[in-house]
Design an enzyme around this catalytic site. Structure first.
Site, short mmCIF file in Angstrom:
data_model
loop_
_atom_site.label_atom_id
_atom_site.label_comp_id
_atom_site.label_asym_id
_atom_site.label_seq_id
_atom_site.Cartn_x
_atom_site.Cartn_y
_atom_site.Cartn_z
N ARG A 184 -23.61 67.62 43.90
CA ARG A 184 -22.81 66.85 44.84
C ARG A 184 -23.02 67.37 46.26
O ARG A 184 -22.11 67.87 46.93
CB ARG A 184 -21.33 66.90 44.43
CG ARG A 184 -21.09 66.22 43.10
CD ARG A 184 -19.62 66.05 42.77
NE ARG A 184 -18.95 67.29 42.43
CZ ARG A 184 -18.98 67.84 41.22
NH1 ARG A 184 -19.67 67.28 40.24
NH2 ARG A 184 -18.33 68.96 40.99
N GLU A 186 -52.20 73.24 47.27
CA GLU A 186 -53.46 73.32 48.01
C GLU A 186 -54.05 71.93 48.26
O GLU A 186 -54.57 71.65 49.35
CB GLU A 186 -54.48 74.17 47.25
CG GLU A 186 -54.02 75.60 47.01
CD GLU A 186 -53.39 75.80 45.66
OE1 GLU A 186 -53.65 76.84 45.03
OE2 GLU A 186 -52.63 74.90 45.21
N ASP A 218 -13.02 71.16 30.77
CA ASP A 218 -13.32 70.59 32.09
C ASP A 218 -14.09 69.28 32.06
O ASP A 218 -14.15 68.59 33.08
CB ASP A 218 -14.12 71.60 32.92
CG ASP A 218 -13.37 72.91 33.14
OD1 ASP A 218 -12.13 72.88 33.11
OD2 ASP A 218 -14.04 73.94 33.34
#
Length: 322
Positions: free
Chosen positions: A209, A53, A202
């Site tokens: 990205r 606002e 991993d």
């Protein structure tokens, strides 16, 4: 009413710009309309201030007098060291009418903002596009209601429900479009969580990205009994309640971690990316505590479905009693 819905949709669209960046404040959107024309617009800025606002009123200037303000959450009624109460700003600006999607559950406001506007002689309407506003501000609302972040569980699956080959290999199940959407989801969350197995297999960066959004990498969280340097480590799913400054959490992997969050009923939203491949003998979701099939019904409702290149995205929300 049709115009109210139309302008509220614009405010909701602006609110999305603050998702994943406005915590500890909700990602609010605001549009100020005078004579059928937008004279001011705003959304909660990074870190929570300025409020939507305040931003919209600064842009509108004198044109706010006699205008209608569309805002996705009740204007705040409390003054803090970081800024004034938005209800007071609207009164001072001479806005004639305020249309609000949701009442603010924060006890510092919770109806007081609406009362202050009405006492100043403004016309106030509430509940316009309320369902859409709840979805937009799910992180803030979940923190207020349950004292923890809103949790989205992301699963990339084959047609036969496998998240990886039998030996654990999983890159890449989905195509480029599906992976791009997943990175957009990362940018909309305060933190991302993976399990120890995913970290070992991993070494994920968990960054964003996508062009223009690289600076919006969320906090990295690891579910593990053993601390890991460079990570915020939690021993149990329930410990997400202790994450400071995190109202939205994306759980990305792996299947054991997903099962742990599902078993503790901590998943509020499911994102299933289905790739048009069959694996056969792949790694699937382990047990999540269901004693029989009847316990699985009536828990999820579909909220999204779209094609992402060759992949299919399905979104589901957890149905919880008020």
């Amino acid at each position: 009413m049709a115009d109210d819905t139309r302008w509220m949709a614009a405010a909701l669209s602006l609110a999305e710009r603050g998702r994943g960046r406005s915590t500890p404040n909700p990602n609010v959107g605001c549009v100020i309309v005078q004579g059928g024309r937008v004279v001011g617009r705003g959304w909660t800025q990074p870190g929570g201030r300025p409020h939507a606002e305040a931003m919209a009123l600064a842009q509108a200037g004198d044109a706010a007098r006699g205008a209608t303000c569309y805002v996705t959450l009740e204007p705040c009624a409390h003054v803090s060291q970081r800024g004034p109460a938005c209800a007071d700003l609207l009164v001072a600006a001479g806005v004639a009418r305020v249309v609000i999607a949701l009442r603010d559950p924060d006890p510092r406001t919770d109806g007081d903002g609406i009362a202050r506007l009405a006492a100043a002689g403004m016309a106030v309407a509430t509940g316009v596009s309320a369902a859409e506003a709840r979805r937009s501000m799910a992180g803030f609302l979940t923190r207020q209601r349950f004292g923890r972040p809103h949790v989205t569980l992301k699963l990339a699956l084959s047609l036969d429900g496998a998240a990886a080959m039998g030996d654990g290999r999983s890159q890449w199940i989905t195509g480029a479009e599906g992976r791009a959407h997943a990175h957009l989801e990362r940018a909309r969350h305060d933190a991302i969580l993976v399990g120890r197995g995913t970290l070992a297999a991993d070494q994920p960066r968990l960054d964003v990205r996508l062009a223009g959004l690289g600076q919006r990498a969320p906090m990295r969280v690891l579910l593990s009994a053993t601390p890991e340097p460079g990570w915020t480590t939690l021993a149990t799913p329930a410990a997400i309640a202790t994450l400071a400054g995190v109202d939205t959490l994306l759980v990305e992997g792996g299947m054991a971690t997903a099962a742990a969050f599902l078993a503790d009923d901590l998943v509020d939203r499911l994102l299933l990316y289905r790739a048009p491949i069959l694996i056969g003998g792949g790694r699937t979701l382990p047990g999540i505590g269901l004693g029989d099939l009847t316990q699985g019904h009536g828990r999820w409702i579909q909220c999204d479905a779209r094609q992402l290149g060759s992949d299919r995205l399905e979104g589901y929300e957890r149905m919880r009693k008020d």
